[in-house]
Design an enzyme around this catalytic site. Structure first.
Site, PDB file in Angstrom:
ATOM      1  N   CYS A 117       0.819  -1.213   0.000  1.00 54.73           N
ATOM      2  CA  CYS A 117       0.000   0.000   0.000  1.00 54.73           C
ATOM      3  C   CYS A 117       0.855   1.266   0.000  1.00 54.73           C
ATOM      4  CB  CYS A 117      -0.901  -0.018   1.234  1.00 54.73           C
ATOM      5  SG  CYS A 117      -1.796   1.513   1.516  1.00 54.73           S
ATOM      6  N   TYR A 148      -5.618   5.384  -8.843  1.00 57.62           N
ATOM      7  CA  TYR A 148      -6.764   4.576  -8.429  1.00 57.62           C
ATOM      8  C   TYR A 148      -8.025   4.997  -9.171  1.00 57.62           C
ATOM      9  CZ  TYR A 148      -4.102   2.557  -4.580  1.00 57.62           C
ATOM     10  OH  TYR A 148      -3.176   1.855  -3.848  1.00 57.62           O
TER      11      TYR A 148
END
Length: 316
Positions: free
Chosen positions: A57, A183
């Site tokens: 992440c 994203y």
């Protein structure tokens, strides 16, 4: 990727339909602060706090970087989740050391039994009061930047007062267009939503590339928080976002200034050790079955991050 609703786990993907195909990130649910003051609920103390992170992440990566930069590795311990995030969300390979939980969502309900929201990393846990201090990475790195200075003696400042306006300006530009922009491309479910995110992403990368032609770092000749916040997206870009998230107009390797800048940050003392390309590629390609249903993880690309970066000449 699921979420908790009134403390109950639901295997539920993001609702892009109600947003016209656009991915909208949820705000963090825990936003307390560690402060070096007598009145503070959360004070800077060694071995009081525990981090739950994913090496895949980019948001958790920021926090690991600041833990390294600010010499907090001996004071704040870490549990790393598995790279595969499937129907149970983030899981631990072995039970985590504080409560013996096997799933990250159990840490959230340990802090707030009726919690509603996404279960994300990083999570900063307070072992003294048994609760989550924060799951907002941008705020955790600022705590790490300054709250523990008296304890560790490390006075390095990546958010100096005189540069805060320019740092904040860059953060406000980079977050929606680049950090979250990849994203917005990858999780878009309509062509229009993807096109808008794609155009904004590459316009922003073009702007940063131009800026770096005459500035060694975003805020000039001094490395700051803004650089590390951008770095965690750049270092994943060619390995994952170009292919998996369809951010394929250019690679970072195709931008001379951005590529040199990325290599310099990667080669900064301690940073390579916070970067795990196995976890990065495995997580995205294996976990996002709605994007990659075969779960095949590519072997490439070969990344050139350790050759000379040539950024010293910018200061000359």
């Amino acid at each position: 990727m699921g979420m908790l609703v009134q403390g109950k786990w639901h295997d539920q993907w993001y609702d892009t339909k109600s947003n016209g195909g656009q991915f909208v990130r949820e705000d963090a649910g825990f936003r307390d602060w560690i402060e070096n003051s007598p009145e503070a609920r959360f004070k800077p103390e060694s071995d009081r706090y525990h981090l739950y992170v994913s090496l895949a992440c980019p948001w958790a990566h920021r926090v690991l970087i600041f833990r390294e930069l600010k010499e907090l590795t001996e004071h704040i311990d870490v549990t790393i989740v598995c790279p595969d995030m499937m129907h149970d969300g983030w899981k631990f390979g072995i039970p985590e050391p504080i409560f013996g939980h096997t799933k990250l969502h159990q840490i959230y309900t340990q802090a707030k039994p009726d919690y509603t929201g996404r279960v994300t990393v990083p999570v900063l846990w307070d072992k003294k009061t048994n609760t989550i201090v924060s799951n907002e990475s941008s705020e955790i790195i600022r705590m790490f930047n300054s709250a523990f200075n008296d304890m560790t003696g490390n006075q390095d400042d990546f958010y100096p007062k005189e540069l805060r306006p320019v740092i904040d300006e860059w953060n406000e530009f980079i977050y929606p267009n680049i950090n979250n922009g990849v994203y917005r491309c990858g999780f878009a479910t309509t062509q229009d939503a993807y096109d808008q995110a794609y155009d904004s992403l590459f316009a922003a990368l073009d702007r940063v590339e131009e800026h770096l032609a005459n500035n060694r770092y975003l805020a000039g000749n001094r490395i700051t928080e803004a650089d590390w916040r951008l770095f965690t997206t750049l270092v994943r870009f060619d390995a994952v976002y170009v292919g998996h998230f369809k951010c394929n107009k250019k690679r970072i390797a195709d931008y001379p200034n951005l590529q040199g800048y990325l290599k310099e940050l990667y080669q900064y003392p301690g940073i390579k050790g916070t970067t795990d390309f196995y976890h990065i590629k495995r997580h995205y390609y294996y976990s996002h079955t709605m994007i990659n249903p075969t779960q095949v993880v590519p072997n490439g690309p070969e990344l050139d991050l350790e050759s000379p970066h040539g950024r010293e000449q910018i200061d000359e």
